[in-house]
Design a protein around this motif. Structure first.
Motif, PDB file in Angstrom:
ATOM      1  N   ARG A 196       0.828  -1.201   0.000  1.00 59.13           N
ATOM      2  CA  ARG A 196       0.000   0.000   0.000  1.00 59.13           C
ATOM      3  C   ARG A 196       0.872   1.264   0.000  1.00 59.13           C
ATOM      4  O   ARG A 196       0.549   2.253  -0.653  1.00 59.13           O
ATOM      5  N   LEU A 197       2.008   1.194   0.719  1.00 61.40           N
ATOM      6  CA  LEU A 197       2.935   2.328   0.751  1.00 61.40           C
ATOM      7  C   LEU A 197       3.555   2.552  -0.628  1.00 61.40           C
ATOM      8  O   LEU A 197       3.659   3.683  -1.112  1.00 61.40           O
ATOM      9  N   ARG A 198       3.956   1.451  -1.285  1.00 62.45           N
ATOM     10  CA  ARG A 198       4.540   1.542  -2.632  1.00 62.45           C
ATOM     11  C   ARG A 198       3.539   2.138  -3.617  1.00 62.45           C
ATOM     12  O   ARG A 198       3.888   2.977  -4.451  1.00 62.45           O
ATOM     13  N   LEU A 199       2.274   1.714  -3.527  1.00 66.59           N
ATOM     14  CA  LEU A 199       1.242   2.238  -4.424  1.00 66.59           C
ATOM     15  C   LEU A 199       1.005   3.726  -4.184  1.00 66.59           C
ATOM     16  O   LEU A 199       0.782   4.496  -5.124  1.00 66.59           O
ATOM     17  N   LEU A 200       1.077   4.130  -2.913  1.00 67.90           N
ATOM     18  CA  LEU A 200       0.888   5.540  -2.551  1.00 67.90           C
ATOM     19  C   LEU A 200       2.005   6.399  -3.144  1.00 67.90           C
ATOM     20  O   LEU A 200       1.751   7.469  -3.720  1.00 67.90           O
ATOM     21  N   ILE A 201       3.251   5.922  -3.000  1.00 67.74           N
ATOM     22  CA  ILE A 201       4.404   6.652  -3.553  1.00 67.74           C
ATOM     23  C   ILE A 201       4.293   6.757  -5.074  1.00 67.74           C
ATOM     24  O   ILE A 201       4.511   7.815  -5.667  1.00 67.74           O
ATOM     25  N   LYS A 202       3.901   5.632  -5.687  1.00 69.08           N
ATOM     26  CA  LYS A 202       3.746   5.594  -7.145  1.00 69.08           C
ATOM     27  C   LYS A 202       2.705   6.618  -7.602  1.00 69.08           C
ATOM     28  O   LYS A 202       2.899   7.344  -8.589  1.00 69.08           O
ATOM     29  N   GLU A 203       1.591   6.710  -6.879  1.00 70.93           N
ATOM     30  CA  GLU A 203       0.534   7.661  -7.244  1.00 70.93           C
ATOM     31  C   GLU A 203       0.979   9.105  -7.012  1.00 70.93           C
ATOM     32  O   GLU A 203       0.592  10.004  -7.766  1.00 70.93           O
ATOM     33  N   CYS A 204       1.797   9.342  -5.999  1.00 74.11           N
ATOM     34  CA  CYS A 204       2.316  10.696  -5.749  1.00 74.11           C
ATOM     35  C   CYS A 204       3.189  11.155  -6.916  1.00 74.11           C
ATOM     36  O   CYS A 204       3.098  12.305  -7.369  1.00 74.11           O
ATOM     37  N   VAL A 205       4.033  10.236  -7.417  1.00 79.08           N
ATOM     38  CA  VAL A 205       4.889  10.544  -8.570  1.00 79.08           C
ATOM     39  C   VAL A 205       4.017  10.828  -9.795  1.00 79.08           C
ATOM     40  O   VAL A 205       4.253  11.785 -10.544  1.00 79.08           O
ATOM     41  N   LYS A 206       2.976  10.011  -9.983  1.00 77.05           N
ATOM     42  CA  LYS A 206       2.072  10.215 -11.121  1.00 77.05           C
ATOM     43  C   LYS A 206       1.323  11.530 -11.004  1.00 77.05           C
ATOM     44  O   LYS A 206       1.056  12.203 -12.006  1.00 77.05           O
ATOM     45  N   ASP A 207       0.949  11.915  -9.770  1.00 73.49           N
ATOM     46  CA  ASP A 207       0.239  13.187  -9.564  1.00 73.49           C
ATOM     47  C   ASP A 207       1.088  14.364 -10.034  1.00 73.49           C
ATOM     48  O   ASP A 207       0.576  15.324 -10.624  1.00 73.49           O
ATOM     49  N   ILE A 208       2.386  14.277  -9.773  1.00 74.20           N
ATOM     50  CA  ILE A 208       3.299  15.339 -10.224  1.00 74.20           C
ATOM     51  C   ILE A 208       3.359  15.341 -11.750  1.00 74.20           C
ATOM     52  O   ILE A 208       3.282  16.401 -12.394  1.00 74.20           O
ATOM     53  N   ALA A 209       3.449  14.131 -12.331  1.00 75.85           N
ATOM     54  CA  ALA A 209       3.506  14.020 -13.799  1.00 75.85           C
ATOM     55  C   ALA A 209       2.226  14.538 -14.442  1.00 75.85           C
ATOM     56  O   ALA A 209       2.243  15.074 -15.556  1.00 75.85           O
ATOM     57  N   ARG A 210       1.107  14.422 -13.734  1.00 76.20           N
ATOM     58  CA  ARG A 210      -0.192  14.851 -14.293  1.00 76.20           C
ATOM     59  C   ARG A 210      -0.318  16.376 -14.405  1.00 76.20           C
ATOM     60  O   ARG A 210      -1.310  16.868 -14.939  1.00 76.20           O
ATOM     61  N   LEU A 211       0.662  17.092 -13.912  1.00 72.25           N
ATOM     62  CA  LEU A 211       0.667  18.540 -14.116  1.00 72.25           C
ATOM     63  C   LEU A 211       0.828  18.866 -15.603  1.00 72.25           C
ATOM     64  O   LEU A 211       0.461  19.949 -16.060  1.00 72.25           O
ATOM     65  N   ILE A 212       1.382  17.901 -16.361  1.00 67.44           N
ATOM     66  CA  ILE A 212       1.493  18.043 -17.820  1.00 67.44           C
ATOM     67  C   ILE A 212       0.170  17.567 -18.426  1.00 67.44           C
ATOM     68  O   ILE A 212      -0.218  16.411 -18.230  1.00 67.44           O
ATOM     69  N   PRO A 213      -0.561  18.412 -19.163  1.00 66.33           N
ATOM     70  CA  PRO A 213      -1.906  18.075 -19.650  1.00 66.33           C
ATOM     71  C   PRO A 213      -1.997  16.768 -20.431  1.00 66.33           C
ATOM     72  O   PRO A 213      -2.946  16.004 -20.248  1.00 66.33           O
ATOM     73  N   SER A 214      -1.038  16.488 -21.307  1.00 69.47           N
ATOM     74  CA  SER A 214      -1.114  15.267 -22.129  1.00 69.47           C
ATOM     75  C   SER A 214      -1.038  14.007 -21.274  1.00 69.47           C
ATOM     76  O   SER A 214      -1.712  13.015 -21.537  1.00 69.47           O
ATOM     77  N   ILE A 215      -0.223  14.052 -20.221  1.00 67.61           N
ATOM     78  CA  ILE A 215      -0.115  12.906 -19.310  1.00 67.61           C
ATOM     79  C   ILE A 215      -1.385  12.786 -18.478  1.00 67.61           C
ATOM     80  O   ILE A 215      -1.890  11.687 -18.242  1.00 67.61           O
ATOM     81  N   ARG A 216      -1.922  13.941 -18.057  1.00 71.49           N
ATOM     82  CA  ARG A 216      -3.150  13.935 -17.253  1.00 71.49           C
ATOM     83  C   ARG A 216      -4.301  13.292 -18.037  1.00 71.49           C
ATOM     84  O   ARG A 216      -5.102  12.531 -17.497  1.00 71.49           O
TER      85      ARG A 216
END
Length: 330
Positions: free
Chosen positions: A296-316
């Motif tokens: 669950r911790l690994r999934l949380l970290i992974k989603e945090c990294v993705k949240d940062i990447a989602r600042l780019i519209p195409s990735i979002r």
């Protein structure tokens, strides 16, 4: 008073670990089909008297029928299954997942149709319409699986169906030796089965005439996704009926590895399952997390990294936030 002609025959498979969940399924079936004479045929191995009595108590509350079939001997003498089981003893798949392939040989020859249900389903409405309409001589009735294209490509098929809810023509299966054909296929391909019995039943049964059931009879988790996910995972021709199914489910199928009896299940209709649990003697069932703390911790970290990447519209756009993956209109 029930009409004695209104018989519906259902089959499910369980082992001793899944008795409470089987009890929830039975409760949901009986609760929503009180006018019918429901016979539930349970395929199991080494079920204790205590296990059987617990499920008998469920059927007695509703004046319905439960019949047990011990298929230890069938499994013990099947070389293909023994070979698969030896290799997969530590896998998440139980050998019980193959029991559905034996229904035509195990159930009485007087039965010509049966509805197979996985243990991770619940019934939320009447099964009479599905049962009475039947198959019209076809081999099987089933519902398209979510994200079918990769499996169609992998198995060289034109469709790929979910095997958790199956309306089965027993006479057809006996006449065409479907069980033997499935076991022969398993013997040849057991190392390549990504979705075990579902990967066996799809290539064999698609050679015959089959019936596509309305998705309301097997509402898998994909049908509850928000539009951006839904349109990626559900083929376009099912978009409209899929949304119909989501808003009026007859059978809900919790296909994720995280089930409604796990604390970390976030299925939007988890409460429907819990509603039937509360009507059983297992209402105080202790819930545990399916995923470990580390996972669950690994999934949380992974989603945090993705949240940062989602600042780019195409990735979002390509990778929406899974926190919002469920359809908002529920």
């Amino acid at each position: 008073k029930k009409n004695m002609n209104n018989e519906i025959h259902i089959v499910c498979a369980t082992d001793s670990n899944y008795i409470p969940y089987c009890g929830v399924l039975l409760t949901s079936i009986f609760e929503n089909n009180k006018e019918e004479n429901v016979y539930v045929h349970i395929l199991g191995t080494a079920l204790s008297v205590e296990n059987k009595m617990a499920l008998y108590r469920v059927k007695d509350r509703y004046n319905q029928e439960v019949i047990f079939y011990d298929i230890d001997d069938v499994i013990a003498h099947n070389e293909s299954l023994k070979q698969w089981n030896e290799v997969n003893k530590t896998a998440s798949w139980s050998i019980a997942t193959f029991y559905r392939l034996f229904v035509a040989d195990v159930l009485p020859t007087t039965l010509n149709q049966v509805l197979y249900l996985d243990i991770d389903t619940i019934v939320c409405g009447s099964l009479k319409e599905l049962w009475v309409e039947g198959l019209g001589g076809r081999a099987i009735g089933w519902v398209i699986d979510g994200k079918p294209e990769p499996n169609m490509k992998r198995l060289h098929l034109t469709n790929y169906f979910n095997a958790g809810v199956l309306l089965i023509n027993l006479d057809f299966w006996r006449k065409h030796q479907i069980q033997k054909r499935c076991m022969d296929y398993l013997a040849l391909h057991w190392q390549d089965l990504q979705y075990v019995d579902q990967d066996v039943i799809n290539p064999i049964l698609q050679e015959y005439d089959y019936k596509e059931l309305h998705p309301k009879y097997n509402v898998i988790s994909y049908f509850f996704l928000c539009d951006s996910y839904y349109k990626r995972f559900i083929p376009q021709k099912y978009w409209e009926v899929g949304r119909e199914a989501m808003s009026n489910p007859i059978i809900i199928h919790y296909i994720s590895s995280v089930k409604p009896w796990h604390k970390d299940c976030d299925h939007p209709l988890k409460n429907e399952w819990l509603k039937y649990l509360r009507q059983t003697e297992w209402r105080d069932l202790k819930m545990t997390n399916k995923r470990t703390v580390l996972l669950r911790l690994r999934l949380l970290i992974k989603e945090c990294v993705k949240d940062i990447a989602r600042l780019i519209p195409s990735i979002r756009e390509a990778h929406p936030n899974p926190k919002n993956r469920w359809y908002s209109g529920l």
